[in-house]
Design an enzyme around this catalytic site. Structure first.
Site, short mmCIF file in Angstrom:
data_model
loop_
_atom_site.label_atom_id
_atom_site.label_comp_id
_atom_site.label_asym_id
_atom_site.label_seq_id
_atom_site.Cartn_x
_atom_site.Cartn_y
_atom_site.Cartn_z
N ASP A 238 26.76 59.71 23.10
CA ASP A 238 24.94 60.71 24.49
C ASP A 238 24.69 60.40 23.82
OD1 ASP A 238 25.75 62.63 26.82
OD2 ASP A 238 23.88 62.70 25.03
N ASN A 246 13.70 61.55 31.26
CA ASN A 246 13.86 61.58 32.73
C ASN A 246 13.07 62.07 33.63
OD1 ASN A 246 15.95 59.97 33.54
ND2 ASN A 246 17.77 61.14 33.49
N HIS A 251 12.65 58.66 36.55
CA HIS A 251 14.73 58.24 36.47
C HIS A 251 14.64 56.47 36.51
CE1 HIS A 251 16.06 61.64 37.48
NE2 HIS A 251 15.16 63.01 37.59
N ASP A 255 16.74 54.62 33.73
CA ASP A 255 17.76 53.73 33.83
C ASP A 255 17.67 52.86 33.13
OD1 ASP A 255 18.61 54.89 36.04
OD2 ASP A 255 17.87 53.99 37.83
N GLU A 281 24.66 59.60 31.17
CA GLU A 281 24.01 59.28 29.94
C GLU A 281 24.85 59.33 28.88
OE1 GLU A 281 22.78 63.88 29.16
OE2 GLU A 281 23.26 62.07 31.17
#
Length: 358
Positions: A238, A246, A251, A255, A281
């Site tokens: 994780d 974010n 965002h 990514d 994630e």
């Protein structure tokens, strides 16, 4: 002259062999006729002039043709047709009293059709016309057995058969082209299907397996472990504080971070291992054919490599990951294995992050 393909050479050899069969059939037919049918010839005359001498000339023709064929392969077709024409002439001159014997001139034309080359068929047709004129002019017995109608009909018949052979080849080429287009279309559909199937199994952002594909491999891994009593390892990864990334950088940057972490994972695992984006994630790994120390070293390499990356989009800062890893044990259920790995991941997150809990 263009070179012959392996397939064409195979058929050239078959036709040469068929010439020997023709000589054999001719030999047996003559001998049978002499022994069992009314035959107007003395023994010496028959065996020498009808049986042995013509058979020797035919054999010599085929043998010489084969030698030329081997020495000058680019002229294989022409050598084959010339030898076939001479063979037909020799048999016709030997059996001039058989009215239908002139049909042997069709032999080289039929041979040319095998190779689907119209120019070759036209060359063969010209050879047969020359052969017919040669026999007609030089052999009085053959000439006497032909009527005026035959003299006109035989060349016309050869021409019509050549035309028919050409039509067959043209139609064959059309069918071949249609088949090629069909096969090309089928291959394109298969490629599209493979791409769509791969897209359905892969996560487009990270280029790792998606969650559905992970569960398919997870089931296979459980069966593998149960059948062989072999251990494998499940690791859950994780990205720490991903929501903050974010919220702070957007965002699109999130990514980019996901893709870079996935790239590290993909480049670190072995070809036997499975890596998937499990959700958001989080990533899941199935590690096979390894022991605990090696599995731990692999995920530690992933953790350290991710931590060492500096992201320009985040002002040169790095991100960290937390990892929970556990091993499969005989008779363990899929749910129990996943829960144990998830608990370890939860401990890693609660006890400081950027660490591995086993």
């Amino acid at each position: 002259m263009q070179n012959l393909t392996d397939q064409e050479m195979k058929w050239v050899r078959k036709v040469w062999i068929s010439y020997w069969y023709i000589i054999g059939v001719q030999f047996v037919a003559q001998l049978f006729s002499y022994l069992f049918l009314p035959y107007d010839a003395q023994a010496v005359e028959f065996y020498f002039y009808v049986l042995l001498y013509p058979t020797l000339k035919m054999s010599l023709t085929v043998s010489l043709g084969w030698v030329v064929n081997k020495a000058m392969k680019k002229y294989s077709f022409h050598t084959l047709l010339i030898a076939g024409t001479i063979l037909a002439i020799l048999i016709i001159k030997l059996n001039t009293d058989i009215r239908i014997i002139s049909a042997l001139f069709l032999l080289p034309i039929f041979v040319s059709v095998i190779f689907y080359r119209i120019r070759l068929t036209l060359f063969s047709a010209i050879l047969q016309l020359v052969g017919f004129l040669f026999v007609y002019i030089t052999d009085e017995s053959y000439r006497n057995h032909l009527s005026n109608f035959d003299v006109v009909a035989i060349p016309c018949f050869l021409g019509l058969c050549t035309l028919l052979a050409s039509i067959i080849m043209i139609r064959g080429r059309e069918l071949q082209e249609a088949l090629r287009h069909t096969m090309t279309a089928k291959q394109e559909l298969m490629i599209q299907y493979a791409v769509i199937r791969k897209q359905a199994k892969m996560d487009s952002l990270t280029n790792l397996y998606n969650q559905a594909s992970f569960y398919e491999h997870f089931d296979i891994a459980m069966a593998y472990g149960g059948d062989r009593s072999s251990s494998f390892f499940l690791a859950l990864i994780d990205i720490d504080n991903f929501k903050t990334i974010n919220d702070t950088y957007g965002h699109l940057v999130g990514d980019v971070v996901l893709a870079r972490v996935a790239k590290v994972i993909k480049e670190t695992i072995t070809p036997n291992d499975i890596a998937a984006r499990y959700g958001g994630e989080e990533f899941a790994l199935l590690l096979f054919e390894t022991n605990f120390d090696k599995a731990l070293k692999l995920v530690e390499t992933i953790r350290a490599t991710v931590f060492s990356l500096q992201h320009e989009e985040m002002a040169g800062t790095s991100v960290t990951i937390s990892i929970g890893i556990t091993s499969y044990e005989p008779a363990m259920s899929k749910e129990a294995l996943f829960e144990r790995a998830d608990i370890n991941l939860y401990k890693a997150k609660r006890t400081g992050k950027n660490k591995i809990v086993t």
